[in-house]
Scaffold this motif. Structure first.
Motif, short mmCIF file in Angstrom:
data_model
loop_
_atom_site.label_atom_id
_atom_site.label_comp_id
_atom_site.label_asym_id
_atom_site.label_seq_id
_atom_site.Cartn_x
_atom_site.Cartn_y
_atom_site.Cartn_z
N HIS A 149 107.02 -52.18 -92.24
CA HIS A 149 106.92 -52.15 -90.91
C HIS A 149 107.24 -51.04 -90.11
O HIS A 149 106.48 -50.44 -89.46
CB HIS A 149 107.54 -53.59 -90.05
CG HIS A 149 107.49 -53.44 -88.82
ND1 HIS A 149 106.28 -53.68 -87.96
CD2 HIS A 149 108.67 -53.26 -87.76
CE1 HIS A 149 106.76 -53.59 -86.69
NE2 HIS A 149 108.25 -53.21 -86.54
N GLU A 187 104.86 -48.09 -88.45
CA GLU A 187 105.16 -47.74 -87.06
C GLU A 187 105.36 -46.15 -86.96
O GLU A 187 104.71 -45.49 -86.09
CB GLU A 187 106.15 -48.57 -86.44
CG GLU A 187 106.16 -48.20 -84.72
CD GLU A 187 105.15 -48.83 -84.11
OE1 GLU A 187 105.02 -48.32 -83.03
OE2 GLU A 187 104.14 -49.46 -84.55
N ARG A 199 101.90 -44.59 -87.40
CA ARG A 199 101.19 -44.69 -86.17
C ARG A 199 101.54 -43.82 -84.86
O ARG A 199 100.89 -42.99 -84.40
CB ARG A 199 101.21 -46.13 -85.49
CG ARG A 199 100.35 -46.34 -84.41
CD ARG A 199 100.61 -47.71 -83.85
NE ARG A 199 101.88 -47.92 -83.08
CZ ARG A 199 102.17 -47.27 -81.95
NH1 ARG A 199 101.26 -46.52 -81.45
NH2 ARG A 199 103.27 -47.23 -81.27
N ARG A 200 102.65 -43.73 -84.71
CA ARG A 200 103.36 -42.79 -83.88
C ARG A 200 103.18 -41.41 -84.10
O ARG A 200 103.01 -40.70 -83.13
CB ARG A 200 105.01 -43.06 -83.44
CG ARG A 200 105.08 -44.69 -83.02
CD ARG A 200 106.64 -44.90 -82.58
NE ARG A 200 106.71 -46.07 -82.19
CZ ARG A 200 107.91 -46.70 -81.76
NH1 ARG A 200 109.02 -45.81 -81.52
NH2 ARG A 200 108.14 -48.07 -81.44
N TRP A 216 112.33 -42.59 -82.70
CA TRP A 216 111.61 -43.84 -83.05
C TRP A 216 112.37 -44.69 -83.97
O TRP A 216 112.34 -45.90 -83.75
CB TRP A 216 110.31 -43.26 -83.64
CG TRP A 216 109.53 -42.60 -82.81
CD1 TRP A 216 109.13 -42.56 -81.43
CD2 TRP A 216 108.31 -41.57 -83.19
NE1 TRP A 216 108.21 -41.64 -80.80
CE2 TRP A 216 107.72 -41.04 -82.07
CE3 TRP A 216 108.10 -41.01 -84.59
CZ2 TRP A 216 106.55 -40.11 -82.22
CZ3 TRP A 216 107.17 -40.17 -84.46
CH2 TRP A 216 106.39 -39.81 -83.38
N LEU A 239 113.43 -48.39 -83.54
CA LEU A 239 113.07 -49.55 -84.30
C LEU A 239 114.14 -50.23 -85.12
O LEU A 239 114.16 -51.55 -85.49
CB LEU A 239 112.12 -48.86 -85.79
CG LEU A 239 110.82 -48.31 -85.17
CD1 LEU A 239 110.20 -47.38 -86.22
CD2 LEU A 239 109.84 -49.70 -84.57
#
Length: 156
Positions: A29, A33, A36-37, A125, A129
């Motif tokens: 996960h 993420e 993606r970022r 990030w 997270l």
């Protein structure tokens, strides 16, 4: 009493398996993420970020083979990324003195600046997270993961 012990061992084994699966799920996960970022906010990829991070940690440069070993990926993957970074002026290749076939890859000043921006975003990030973890929880997680790591390195 002998019947509870095998059950307890089996239960612990199942718990370890569930823990492993949870670690994989959470890691997947977080990695997804981050990918993606990086793509959405910086039009880049995680492998490219990883190459730049490795080169940033070795400012004198890394041989291409050492870079691929360091990242645990194939030479072809690293070569393609370094080629693109070089075309963009973010990295360069330098011949290794005394070995005409070998080259060192390293970041240019523009590459260092670009990586500094990416690294700051990446850190923010990851902080977001993993934001539910406080300092004692992080220390405990480090301790637990270190125990696993040491067990694996001590195996014959």
């Amino acid at each position: 009493m002998s019947q509870t012990r095998p059950h307890a061992v089996e239960s612990l084994s199942k718990d370890r398996l569930r823990l492993w699966l949870r670690l994989l799920k959470v890691t997947g996960h977080v990695e997804s993420e981050l990918r993606r970022r990086l793509r959405a906010d910086h039009a880049t990829t995680l492998p490219r970020f990883d190459v730049m991070a490795a080169l940033a940690r070795h400012p004198k440069g890394l041989r291409m083979s050492d870079l691929s070993d360091f990242l645990r990926v194939s030479n072809g993957n690293v070569t393609g990324i370094v080629d693109r970074l070089t075309e963009e002026g973010l990295a360069l290749r330098v011949a290794v003195e005394g070995d005409r076939r070998a080259q060192l890859a390293r970041l240019t000043p523009a590459g260092e600046a670009a990586f500094a921006e990416l690294a700051a975003a990446h850190e923010a990030w990851v902080n977001d997270l993993l934001g539910t973890l406080d300092a004692p929880m992080i220390e405990q997680a480090f301790d637990l993961l270190t125990r696993i790591e040491h067990r694996e390195t001590e195996r014959p």
